[in-house]
Design a protein around this motif. Structure first.
Motif, PDB file in Angstrom:
ATOM      1  N   LEU A   1      26.607   4.445 -29.749  1.00 45.06           N
ATOM      2  CA  LEU A   1      26.125   4.151 -31.103  1.00 45.06           C
ATOM      3  C   LEU A   1      24.608   4.009 -31.126  1.00 45.06           C
ATOM      4  CD1 LEU A   1      28.830   1.589 -32.280  1.00 45.06           C
ATOM      5  CD2 LEU A   1      28.527   3.927 -33.096  1.00 45.06           C
ATOM      6  N   SER A   2      24.055   3.323 -30.145  1.00 45.18           N
ATOM      7  CA  SER A   2      22.592   3.180 -30.082  1.00 45.18           C
ATOM      8  C   SER A   2      21.927   4.543 -29.945  1.00 45.18           C
ATOM      9  CB  SER A   2      22.206   2.284 -28.899  1.00 45.18           C
ATOM     10  OG  SER A   2      22.748   0.987 -29.055  1.00 45.18           O
ATOM     11  N   ASP A   3      22.531   5.412 -29.162  1.00 44.24           N
ATOM     12  CA  ASP A   3      21.989   6.763 -28.996  1.00 44.24           C
ATOM     13  C   ASP A   3      22.031   7.535 -30.309  1.00 44.24           C
ATOM     14  OD1 ASP A   3      20.899   8.911 -27.715  1.00 44.24           O
ATOM     15  OD2 ASP A   3      22.796   9.644 -26.908  1.00 44.24           O
ATOM     16  N   ILE A   4      23.119   7.397 -31.048  1.00 41.92           N
ATOM     17  CA  ILE A   4      23.252   8.077 -32.346  1.00 41.92           C
ATOM     18  C   ILE A   4      22.200   7.570 -33.323  1.00 41.92           C
ATOM     19  CG2 ILE A   4      24.747   8.341 -34.368  1.00 41.92           C
ATOM     20  CD1 ILE A   4      27.129   8.313 -32.434  1.00 41.92           C
ATOM     21  N   PHE A   5      22.057   6.259 -33.425  1.00 44.74           N
ATOM     22  CA  PHE A   5      21.114   5.684 -34.387  1.00 44.74           C
ATOM     23  C   PHE A   5      19.679   6.086 -34.064  1.00 44.74           C
ATOM     24  CE2 PHE A   5      24.309   1.970 -34.769  1.00 44.74           C
ATOM     25  CZ  PHE A   5      25.125   2.759 -35.566  1.00 44.74           C
ATOM     26  N   LYS A   6      19.411   6.348 -32.801  1.00 46.34           N
ATOM     27  CA  LYS A   6      18.041   6.654 -32.396  1.00 46.34           C
ATOM     28  C   LYS A   6      17.717   8.138 -32.506  1.00 46.34           C
ATOM     29  CE  LYS A   6      14.783   5.941 -28.587  1.00 46.34           C
ATOM     30  NZ  LYS A   6      14.606   5.417 -27.207  1.00 46.34           N
ATOM     31  N   HIS A   7      18.690   9.017 -32.235  1.00 51.89           N
ATOM     32  CA  HIS A   7      18.363  10.434 -32.093  1.00 51.89           C
ATOM     33  C   HIS A   7      19.039  11.347 -33.111  1.00 51.89           C
ATOM     34  CE1 HIS A   7      17.590   8.889 -27.917  1.00 51.89           C
ATOM     35  NE2 HIS A   7      16.477   9.551 -28.139  1.00 51.89           N
ATOM     36  N   ASP A   8      20.073  10.894 -33.803  1.00 48.76           N
ATOM     37  CA  ASP A   8      20.758  11.795 -34.734  1.00 48.76           C
ATOM     38  C   ASP A   8      20.026  11.783 -36.070  1.00 48.76           C
ATOM     39  OD1 ASP A   8      22.442  13.485 -36.009  1.00 48.76           O
ATOM     40  OD2 ASP A   8      24.286  12.453 -35.451  1.00 48.76           O
TER      41      ASP A   8
ATOM     42  N   THR B   1      18.684  18.206 -27.399  1.00 43.74           N
ATOM     43  CA  THR B   1      19.465  19.284 -26.785  1.00 43.74           C
ATOM     44  C   THR B   1      20.025  18.860 -25.434  1.00 43.74           C
ATOM     45  OG1 THR B   1      18.075  20.931 -27.894  1.00 43.74           O
ATOM     46  CG2 THR B   1      19.385  21.673 -26.020  1.00 43.74           C
ATOM     47  N   SER B   2      19.211  18.143 -24.654  1.00 49.24           N
ATOM     48  CA  SER B   2      19.690  17.689 -23.347  1.00 49.24           C
ATOM     49  C   SER B   2      20.833  16.690 -23.503  1.00 49.24           C
ATOM     50  CB  SER B   2      18.537  17.054 -22.564  1.00 49.24           C
ATOM     51  OG  SER B   2      18.051  15.904 -23.228  1.00 49.24           O
ATOM     52  N   TYR B   3      20.723  15.798 -24.512  1.00 47.08           N
ATOM     53  CA  TYR B   3      21.819  14.869 -24.767  1.00 47.08           C
ATOM     54  C   TYR B   3      23.090  15.620 -25.160  1.00 47.08           C
ATOM     55  CZ  TYR B   3      18.967  10.623 -24.585  1.00 47.08           C
ATOM     56  OH  TYR B   3      18.174   9.585 -24.181  1.00 47.08           O
ATOM     57  N   ARG B   4      22.920  16.617 -26.020  1.00 50.02           N
ATOM     58  CA  ARG B   4      24.078  17.384 -26.465  1.00 50.02           C
ATOM     59  C   ARG B   4      24.733  18.115 -25.294  1.00 50.02           C
ATOM     60  NH1 ARG B   4      21.593  20.585 -29.546  1.00 50.02           N
ATOM     61  NH2 ARG B   4      21.529  19.182 -31.333  1.00 50.02           N
ATOM     62  N   GLU B   5      23.887  18.717 -24.456  1.00 48.21           N
ATOM     63  CA  GLU B   5      24.436  19.433 -23.304  1.00 48.21           C
ATOM     64  C   GLU B   5      25.134  18.479 -22.340  1.00 48.21           C
ATOM     65  OE1 GLU B   5      21.107  21.436 -21.674  1.00 48.21           O
ATOM     66  OE2 GLU B   5      21.096  23.051 -23.184  1.00 48.21           O
TER      67      GLU B   5
END
Length: 258
Positions: A207-214, A100-104
């Motif tokens: 991309l690294s953030d997506i692969f880790k948290h999505d 949620t914090s990343y999304r915000e």
């Protein structure tokens, strides 16, 4: 039978008591063993009953001890399961809060990009008003050149979008091999680090953030790839805004250098 050769008192006569004889001693001789047998049987029955009661009590105690042990193990298992569930729930909540914090943060960054875009558009309009004709042709020329850059950047984003949608579909699938998803992720990271457009957009970190948290999936019966993933779509929107912003910055830089 009576022996006629024996003395009279040695023979057994049923009515000897009536005749005043001592034949009753034979009756006592039979009565004593019977009484002894009855006493032995009573004592044996009583002792057997005591042994039975003793074994029953021992069996009840063993059963109660076994039941207490089972209950203790059951309660210990339940307690351990509850602790595990609580720990997993806490970790899940932390992960959800982090996502949620990343999304915000992305939404906030996107809003800032929109505001910067508006400011740049206002500055561009102001520059056009101030310099009008001398800079108009130069601006349009630079805008045409950067439009080609923007077109190539958007094409790159479409390719990344298709690859990310395919990657997320494999992630959400129960049958597709995990190795295929890892190959897609590796290929995207390599391209993000080597392609000049991707490097300019700084896509590798996203991309690294997506692969880790999505980890979002549309559902078991979902057939639309666009229903899978959340963070990846936010990043794609963010990169589109970056492309738009960089186009105007490149135009501004080209005009100022002339």
């Amino acid at each position: 039978m009576n022996n006629l050769n024996d003395p009279p008192n040695w023979n057994i006569r049923p009515n000897s008591r009536a005749d005043g004889g001592d034949g009753s001693r034979w009756n006592y001789a039979l009565l004593v063993p019977m009484l002894g047998l009855a006493a032995f049987r009573w004592i044996w029955s009583r002792e057997s009953q005591k042994e039975i009661e003793k074994e029953k009590e021992a069996c009840r105690q063993r059963t109660a001890a076994f039941q207490r042990d089972l209950e203790a193990r059951y309660h210990a298992t339940i307690s351990e399961s509850r602790r595990a569930v609580a720990r997993l729930s806490l970790e899940l909540e932390k992960e959800q809060n982090r996502t949620t914090s990343y999304r915000e943060a992305l939404i906030s960054q996107g809003r800032k990009m929109v505001e910067e875009k508006k400011l740049l558009e206002q500055e561009r309009a102001q520059v056009l008003q101030e310099k009008r004709q001398p800079l108009r042709s130069a601006y349009l020329s630079c805008l045409d050149k950067e439009a080609d850059w923007q077109r190539r950047a958007r094409l790159l984003l479409r390719e990344f979008e298709e690859a990310l949608a395919e990657r997320q579909s494999i992630y959400c699938s129960l049958v597709l091999p995990r190795g295929r998803r890892l190959d897609i992720e590796k290929g995207l990271l390599v391209r993000a680090s080597t392609d000049p457009l991707a490097v300019d957009l700084e896509m590798a970190a996203g991309l690294s953030d997506i692969f880790k948290h999505d980890t979002h999936c549309g559902g078991v019966w979902n057939t639309s790839k666009r229903q899978n993933g959340r963070l990846m779509w936010l990043y794609l929107q963010y990169w589109e805004l970056v492309v738009e912003l960089k186009k105007f910055k490149r135009v501004e830089k080209a005009i100022l250098e002339k």
